[in-house]
Scaffold this active site. Structure first.
Site, PDB file in Angstrom:
ATOM      1  N   ASP A   1       0.847   8.253   3.113  1.00  9.30           N
ATOM      2  CA  ASP A   1       2.459   8.170   3.733  1.00  9.30           C
ATOM      3  C   ASP A   1       2.566   9.964   4.059  1.00  9.30           C
ATOM      4  OD1 ASP A   1       2.259  10.061   1.385  1.00  9.30           O
ATOM      5  OD2 ASP A   1       3.850   9.106   0.700  1.00  9.30           O
ATOM      6  N   SER A   2       3.663   9.873   4.782  1.00 10.00           N
ATOM      7  CA  SER A   2       3.396  11.518   5.456  1.00 10.00           C
ATOM      8  C   SER A   2       3.673  12.633   4.695  1.00 10.00           C
ATOM      9  CB  SER A   2       4.245  11.256   6.624  1.00 10.00           C
ATOM     10  OG  SER A   2       5.775  11.228   6.592  1.00 10.00           O
ATOM     11  N   GLY A   3       4.118  11.953   3.734  1.00 15.42           N
ATOM     12  CA  GLY A   3       4.771  13.513   2.928  1.00 15.42           C
ATOM     13  C   GLY A   3       6.299  13.118   2.935  1.00 15.42           C
ATOM     14  N   GLY A   4       6.944  12.925   3.788  1.00  8.85           N
ATOM     15  CA  GLY A   4       8.208  12.850   4.281  1.00  8.85           C
ATOM     16  C   GLY A   4       9.143  12.745   3.269  1.00  8.85           C
TER      17      GLY A   4
ATOM     18  N   ASP B   1       8.591  11.018   9.064  1.00  5.79           N
ATOM     19  CA  ASP B   1      10.840  11.136   9.409  1.00  5.79           C
ATOM     20  C   ASP B   1      11.635  11.720   8.841  1.00  5.79           C
ATOM     21  OD1 ASP B   1       9.240   9.842   6.990  1.00  5.79           O
ATOM     22  OD2 ASP B   1      10.495   7.971   7.479  1.00  5.79           O
TER      23      ASP B   1
ATOM     24  N   GLN C   1      13.688   4.027  11.209  1.00  2.00           N
ATOM     25  CA  GLN C   1      15.292   3.805   9.754  1.00  2.00           C
ATOM     26  C   GLN C   1      16.144   4.043  10.950  1.00  2.00           C
ATOM     27  OE1 GLN C   1      15.201   5.428   7.268  1.00  2.00           O
ATOM     28  NE2 GLN C   1      12.890   6.664   7.424  1.00  2.00           N
TER      29      GLN C   1
ATOM     30  N   GLY D   1      13.280   4.061   4.386  1.00  2.00           N
ATOM     31  CA  GLY D   1      14.965   4.506   4.094  1.00  2.00           C
ATOM     32  C   GLY D   1      15.321   2.852   3.294  1.00  2.00           C
TER      33      GLY D   1
ATOM     34  N   ASP E   1       4.566  -1.370  -0.484  1.00  2.00           N
ATOM     35  CA  ASP E   1       3.728  -0.500  -1.814  1.00  2.00           C
ATOM     36  C   ASP E   1       5.346  -0.191  -2.801  1.00  2.00           C
ATOM     37  OD1 ASP E   1       5.316   1.754   0.245  1.00  2.00           O
ATOM     38  OD2 ASP E   1       4.660   2.511  -1.460  1.00  2.00           O
TER      39      ASP E   1
ATOM     40  N   CYS F   1      -2.116 -15.461 -17.561  1.00  2.00           N
ATOM     41  CA  CYS F   1      -2.798 -14.333 -16.523  1.00  2.00           C
ATOM     42  C   CYS F   1      -3.487 -13.640 -16.907  1.00  2.00           C
ATOM     43  CB  CYS F   1      -1.647 -12.634 -17.014  1.00  2.00           C
ATOM     44  SG  CYS F   1      -1.778 -11.647 -16.023  1.00  2.00           S
TER      45      CYS F   1
END
Ligand SMILES: [Zn+2]
Length: 365
Positions: free
Chosen positions: A91-94, A143, A185, A212, A262, A300
């Protein structure tokens, strides 16, 4: 761009295919376990491979602060650092930065490091540079996120700034062997969602995050947002709903044409003692399991369910042994990744609607 998606089968709007990356090809729809600091909490990469995970996510925000992207690069980029040979998305860290209520300007965001309080700046260009240094197969643009509830006006301002940042991110790329994806977004307003999606698509990204969502909105609002976005995106590009990982949400989004997910949910719930299960999710801490010899889920295939009883796992959780969250994390990830496998098989057979009905009926029975 070096990451491509090729369709294999359609069933209604749901679709299966292959995402081809510099670190191999994975089957979609897919779920990426989250390795926040370069580790999926409590489990190692061999465990991870056994859960059926093919692609993982790592968090740029944490890794840029500790140990720093240059250190990760020196240790063989993320793949060498984590000893994970499959594809990795960062991810971008945003998302983390915006939760810290940073100072936001047109240039970027500034915030205090959670580790030492130092002032850190993150711009669209820096987010690309850090992710290129981390060496992820797929990087995401920085973003602009907004808190809920948001006014329409604020939603538009954030959406338009995200588009300008998206253009800057594309200009900042220096590595052709990695892929940079845009992020749609637009809050909970379908019209703004569609506008954001078509404008982001026009920039020519090879893949798209839908951001978002999964932030407390109703399932109906989330579904409306996805329905507004998907028709505006190119058919040949992968679509990724960020931060979503519950069973019902995954089924809803796949049925609307989403390929990738994710979420920290399976491992976070595990650390809180909750088991995901085909018969409905439940707490493993309940007193009624104290002498129960059954596995969490007899169907499982995970090591937890093959070897350990509910009574033993409850004991581990009650005594706060590290093994408890670890065994539950392995199970919860296996459950989620098995769900994705069943989804792909159902799409190939044209029985996806029947699978949704079956899964939902058993979990609510
Ligand atoms: Zn299991």
């Amino acid at each position: 761009m070096s990451v491509t998606w090729l369709p294999e089968a359609y069933d209604g709007q749901a679709r299966s295919g292959r995402l081809n990356t510099p670190h191999g090809s994975i089957a979609t729809p897919a779920f990426m376990p989250v390795g926040t600091r370069g580790t999926v909490k409590t489990i190692d990469t061999e465990d991870l491979e056994r859960t059926g995970a093919e692609m993982v996510l790592a968090n740029t925000y944490h890794l840029m602060l500790r140990p720093g992207s240059e250190t990760v690069a020196a240790l063989g980029e993320l793949h060498g650092f984590m000893s994970w040979s499959g594809p990795i998305l960062t991810d971008s860290g945003g998302y983390q930065v915006f939760s810290l209520e940073p100072a936001i300007s047109e240039d970027g965001v500034a915030f205090r490091s959670i580790y030492d309080g130092s002032r850190v700046e993150l711009t669209p260009e820096k987010a690309v540079a850090v992710q290129e240094e981390l060496g992820s197969d797929v990087a995401m643009i920085l973003d602009v996120l907004i808190g809920l509830p948001a006014t329409r006006e604020n939603t538009i301002v954030a959406m338009e700034r995200t588009l300008r940042w998206a253009e800057r991110a594309l200009q900042a790329r220096t590595r052709d062997d990695r892929s940079l994806w845009g992020i749609v977004q637009g809050g909970s307003d379908p019209e703004l969602r569609a506008r954001s999606a078509s404008a982001t698509a026009e920039l020519g990204f090879p893949g798209f995050g839908i951001g978002g969502l999964s932030v407390g909105e109703s399932p109906q609002a989330r579904n409306r947002a996805v329905e507004a976005v998907v028709p505006e995106l190119p058919e040949s590009a992968p679509r990724y709903v960020m931060g979503l990982g519950d069973t019902e949400g995954i089924l809803d989004c796949v049925s609307r044409g989403v390929d990738l997910f994710d979420c920290v949910l399976p491992t976070r719930l595990a650390r809180h003692g909750k088991a995901l299960s085909r018969g409905g999710d439940f707490s493993m801490k309940r007193a009624e399991w104290a002498t129960n010899t059954d596995p969490i889920d007899a169907e499982c295939p995970c090591v937890t369910c093959r070897r350990y009883s509910r009574g033993y796992i409850r004991h581990l959780l009650a005594t706060k042994e590290f093994l408890g969250p670890r065994l539950l994390s392995i199970h919860n990830l296996t459950y989620t990744l098995n769900l994705m496998r069943r989804i792909r098989e159902a799409i190939a057979e044209g029985s996806f609607a029947a699978l949704c009905k079956e899964v939902t009926a058993r979990r609510s029975a």
